[in-house]
Design an enzyme around this catalytic site. Structure first.
Site, PDB file in Angstrom:
ATOM      1  N   ASP A  14       0.776  -1.382  -0.193  1.00  0.00           N
ATOM      2  CA  ASP A  14       0.060  -0.144  -0.131  1.00  0.00           C
ATOM      3  C   ASP A  14       0.680   1.206  -0.027  1.00  0.00           C
ATOM      4  O   ASP A  14       1.936   1.193   0.208  1.00  0.00           O
ATOM      5  CB  ASP A  14      -0.984   0.123   1.305  1.00  0.00           C
ATOM      6  CG  ASP A  14      -2.004   0.673   0.768  1.00  0.00           C
ATOM      7  OD1 ASP A  14      -2.313   1.676  -0.112  1.00  0.00           O
ATOM      8  OD2 ASP A  14      -3.274   0.257   1.400  1.00  0.00           O
ATOM      9  N   GLY A  61      -5.425   1.605  -6.953  1.00  0.00           N
ATOM     10  CA  GLY A  61      -5.711   2.601  -8.358  1.00  0.00           C
ATOM     11  C   GLY A  61      -6.225   3.678  -7.644  1.00  0.00           C
ATOM     12  O   GLY A  61      -6.667   3.748  -6.592  1.00  0.00           O
ATOM     13  N   ARG A  70     -12.662  11.808 -16.842  1.00  0.00           N
ATOM     14  CA  ARG A  70     -12.226  10.469 -16.962  1.00  0.00           C
ATOM     15  C   ARG A  70     -10.828  10.457 -17.529  1.00  0.00           C
ATOM     16  O   ARG A  70      -9.828   9.551 -16.818  1.00  0.00           O
ATOM     17  CB  ARG A  70     -13.200   9.809 -18.242  1.00  0.00           C
ATOM     18  CG  ARG A  70     -12.819   8.387 -18.466  1.00  0.00           C
ATOM     19  CD  ARG A  70     -13.855   8.011 -19.559  1.00  0.00           C
ATOM     20  NE  ARG A  70     -13.394   6.644 -20.215  1.00  0.00           N
ATOM     21  CZ  ARG A  70     -13.831   5.566 -19.430  1.00  0.00           C
ATOM     22  NH1 ARG A  70     -14.492   5.728 -18.379  1.00  0.00           N
ATOM     23  NH2 ARG A  70     -13.413   4.286 -19.942  1.00  0.00           N
ATOM     24  N   GLN A  84       4.075  -0.166 -11.533  1.00  0.00           N
ATOM     25  CA  GLN A  84       3.778  -1.552 -10.894  1.00  0.00           C
ATOM     26  C   GLN A  84       4.204  -2.513 -11.799  1.00  0.00           C
ATOM     27  O   GLN A  84       4.711  -3.234 -11.444  1.00  0.00           O
ATOM     28  CB  GLN A  84       2.451  -1.583 -10.626  1.00  0.00           C
ATOM     29  CG  GLN A  84       2.254  -0.573  -9.417  1.00  0.00           C
ATOM     30  CD  GLN A  84       1.066  -0.922  -8.325  1.00  0.00           C
ATOM     31  OE1 GLN A  84       0.239  -1.869  -8.794  1.00  0.00           O
ATOM     32  NE2 GLN A  84       1.264  -0.381  -7.383  1.00  0.00           N
ATOM     33  N   ASN A 103      -9.983  -0.209 -11.723  1.00  0.00           N
ATOM     34  CA  ASN A 103     -10.455   0.428 -13.021  1.00  0.00           C
ATOM     35  C   ASN A 103      -9.529   1.365 -13.542  1.00  0.00           C
ATOM     36  O   ASN A 103      -9.108   2.263 -12.791  1.00  0.00           O
ATOM     37  CB  ASN A 103     -11.836   0.935 -12.696  1.00  0.00           C
ATOM     38  CG  ASN A 103     -12.905  -0.098 -12.582  1.00  0.00           C
ATOM     39  OD1 ASN A 103     -12.622  -1.204 -13.522  1.00  0.00           O
ATOM     40  ND2 ASN A 103     -13.737  -0.117 -11.858  1.00  0.00           N
ATOM     41  N   ASP A 131     -18.610  -9.612 -13.240  1.00  0.00           N
ATOM     42  CA  ASP A 131     -19.737  -9.289 -14.108  1.00  0.00           C
ATOM     43  C   ASP A 131     -20.226 -10.741 -14.374  1.00  0.00           C
ATOM     44  O   ASP A 131     -21.631 -10.999 -14.422  1.00  0.00           O
ATOM     45  CB  ASP A 131     -19.345  -8.615 -15.355  1.00  0.00           C
ATOM     46  CG  ASP A 131     -18.413  -7.395 -14.954  1.00  0.00           C
ATOM     47  OD1 ASP A 131     -19.041  -6.510 -14.330  1.00  0.00           O
ATOM     48  OD2 ASP A 131     -17.273  -7.344 -15.035  1.00  0.00           O
ATOM     49  N   ARG A 134     -22.298 -11.787 -11.727  1.00  0.00           N
ATOM     50  CA  ARG A 134     -23.572 -10.906 -11.599  1.00  0.00           C
ATOM     51  C   ARG A 134     -24.646 -11.501 -12.534  1.00  0.00           C
ATOM     52  O   ARG A 134     -25.737 -11.471 -12.006  1.00  0.00           O
ATOM     53  CB  ARG A 134     -23.306  -9.384 -11.799  1.00  0.00           C
ATOM     54  CG  ARG A 134     -22.587  -8.625 -10.720  1.00  0.00           C
ATOM     55  CD  ARG A 134     -21.862  -7.495 -10.963  1.00  0.00           C
ATOM     56  NE  ARG A 134     -21.559  -6.751  -9.985  1.00  0.00           N
ATOM     57  CZ  ARG A 134     -20.584  -5.668 -10.228  1.00  0.00           C
ATOM     58  NH1 ARG A 134     -20.197  -5.341 -11.257  1.00  0.00           N
ATOM     59  NH2 ARG A 134     -20.170  -4.876  -9.041  1.00  0.00           N
ATOM     60  N   HIS A 159     -14.920  -4.257 -18.874  1.00  0.00           N
ATOM     61  CA  HIS A 159     -15.381  -4.179 -17.525  1.00  0.00           C
ATOM     62  C   HIS A 159     -15.949  -2.655 -17.473  1.00  0.00           C
ATOM     63  O   HIS A 159     -15.256  -1.765 -16.702  1.00  0.00           O
ATOM     64  CB  HIS A 159     -14.389  -4.423 -16.277  1.00  0.00           C
ATOM     65  CG  HIS A 159     -15.128  -4.207 -14.907  1.00  0.00           C
ATOM     66  ND1 HIS A 159     -16.189  -4.956 -14.486  1.00  0.00           N
ATOM     67  CD2 HIS A 159     -14.753  -3.356 -13.913  1.00  0.00           C
ATOM     68  CE1 HIS A 159     -16.609  -4.606 -13.380  1.00  0.00           C
ATOM     69  NE2 HIS A 159     -15.627  -3.662 -12.938  1.00  0.00           N
ATOM     70  N   SER A 214     -18.399  -2.018  -4.781  1.00  0.00           N
ATOM     71  CA  SER A 214     -18.436  -3.402  -4.426  1.00  0.00           C
ATOM     72  C   SER A 214     -17.004  -4.173  -3.700  1.00  0.00           C
ATOM     73  O   SER A 214     -16.128  -3.638  -4.130  1.00  0.00           O
ATOM     74  CB  SER A 214     -18.715  -4.446  -5.574  1.00  0.00           C
ATOM     75  OG  SER A 214     -17.552  -4.054  -6.576  1.00  0.00           O
TER      76      SER A 214
HETATM   77  C1  LMR Z   1     -17.937  -2.595  -9.774  1.00  0.00           C
HETATM   78  O1  LMR Z   1     -18.097  -3.452 -10.749  1.00  0.00           O
HETATM   79  O2  LMR Z   1     -18.514  -3.171  -8.802  1.00  0.00           O
HETATM   80  C2  LMR Z   1     -16.458  -1.573  -9.752  1.00  0.00           C
HETATM   81  O3  LMR Z   1     -15.951  -2.109 -10.938  1.00  0.00           O
HETATM   82  C3  LMR Z   1     -17.265  -0.360  -9.907  1.00  0.00           C
HETATM   83  C4  LMR Z   1     -16.299   0.721  -9.468  1.00  0.00           C
HETATM   84  O4  LMR Z   1     -16.112   1.678 -10.182  1.00  0.00           O
HETATM   85  O5  LMR Z   1     -15.499   0.643  -8.505  1.00  0.00           O
END
Ligand code: LMR
Length: 303
Positions: A14, A61, A70, A84, A103, A131, A134, A159, A214
């Site tokens: 960290d 990140g 963005r 890294q 991300n 995903d 999910r 993603h 998440s």
């Molecule tokens: C997720 O899919 O839960 C994460 O990638 C969302 C995020 O932007 O942290």
């Protein structure tokens, strides 16, 4: 993550302001008395953390904050992944397997690949298993079946909210054998719209509900990703992984793109020969287009 018998030594990295909290995590890991945990290194030094690692799960990140574009977050993260990459390139085990979670995961993984050329490109992946899980969860809820009875959904692409959760090859185990998800759901309108957007936007929905991204589901799916990669996918199953495109399914080579894969002997292989209908083709191309744009943006941030 590595099966029920594989001991591990955890290396945790960290940034210096988080050193004390990191040490607290180390204390908790010791206190949990995990039988397979043979050691914990908590460090703020990338060299120490990367030395001899066999599996690297890259969760660090810079989060997007209010008022940031963005490009601002992309710029910070690609520089983190560039540095890294150098630490892993120089100090990790030569056959180190890398999973990028932070991300923009696909593009961070691509940058890591470019700046760690001695790590074989097949060993650099990003997380889309979250995903994938999910999508399994949504189908299981809709049909009121066990999630473990649903299999072979696919996440194609990035993603991000352009990913394409595809159920065209997915099945459910029933007493009468395996049945296609479409046949059981009997609602193509839902499968082609609300189901897709729910999976695409699940990360954002969780942030809205928890005011945090998440955590449990992301960690659990990272374990699933590495476990299946190292220990193999069960016969008849595939999973989704962000991997370096070789041009399969006419996806441009040179992107880290999520495909259906099977794993055996520590190697993934893209499932070939699946029929892609016109609706799906458009969605596969749209998410590839976004990744191509992210790649250009990432390179512009590094120049
Ligand atoms: C997720 O899919 O839960 C994460 O990638 C969302 C995020 O932007 O942290």
């Amino acid at each position: 993550m590595l099966g029920p018998e594989q001991p591990v030594i955890l290396h945790m990295l960290d940034i210096p302001p988080a050193a004390e909290a990191l040490n607290g995590v180390k204390m908790e890991l010791v206190d949990a008395a995990f039988p397979l945990l043979k050691g914990v290194i908590a460090s703020t030094d990338a060299v120490e953390a990367c030395t001899d690692v066999n599996v690297a799960v890259m969760v660090g990140g810079f989060p997007r904050k209010e008022g940031m574009e963005r490009k601002d977050v992309m710029s910070k993260n690609v520089s983190i992944y560039k540095s890294q990459a150098s630490a892993l390139e120089k100090h990790a085990a030569k056959d180190c397997k890398v999973l990028v979670v932070a991300n923009p995961a696909n593009t961070n993984a691509l940058i890591l690949k470019e700046f760690a050329p001695s790590i074989t490109q097949k060993n650099i992946t990003c997380l889309t298993r979250l995903d994938h899980n999910r999508a399994l969860g949504q189908i299981s809820e809709r049909l009121s079946v066990q999630v473990s009875d649903v299999k072979n959904v696919i996440i194609w692409g990035n993603h991000s909210s352009t990913q394409y959760p595809d159920v065209n090859h997915a099945t459910v185990k029933t007493q009468a054998g395996e049945k296609p998800v479409r046949e059981l759901v009997k609602d193509d309108e839902w499968l082609n719209s609300a189901f897709i957007t729910t999976v695409q936007q699940r990360g954002a929905a969780i942030i809205k509900a928890r005011k945090l991204s998440s955590a449990l589901s992301a960690a659990s799916s990272a374990c699933d990703h590495i476990r299946d990669w190292v220990c193999a996918t069960p016969e008849g199953y595939w999973v989704s992984m962000g991997v370096y495109s070789d041009g399969s399914y006419n996806i441009p080579a040179g992107l880290i793109y999520s495909f259906p894969v099977t794993c055996c002997n520590g190697e993934w292989t893209i499932v070939q020969g699946l029929k892609i209908d016109e609706f799906s083709r458009k969605k596969l191309d749209l998410t590839a287009q976004e990744l191509t744009e992210e790649k250009t943006l990432a390179y512009s941030c590094l120049s």
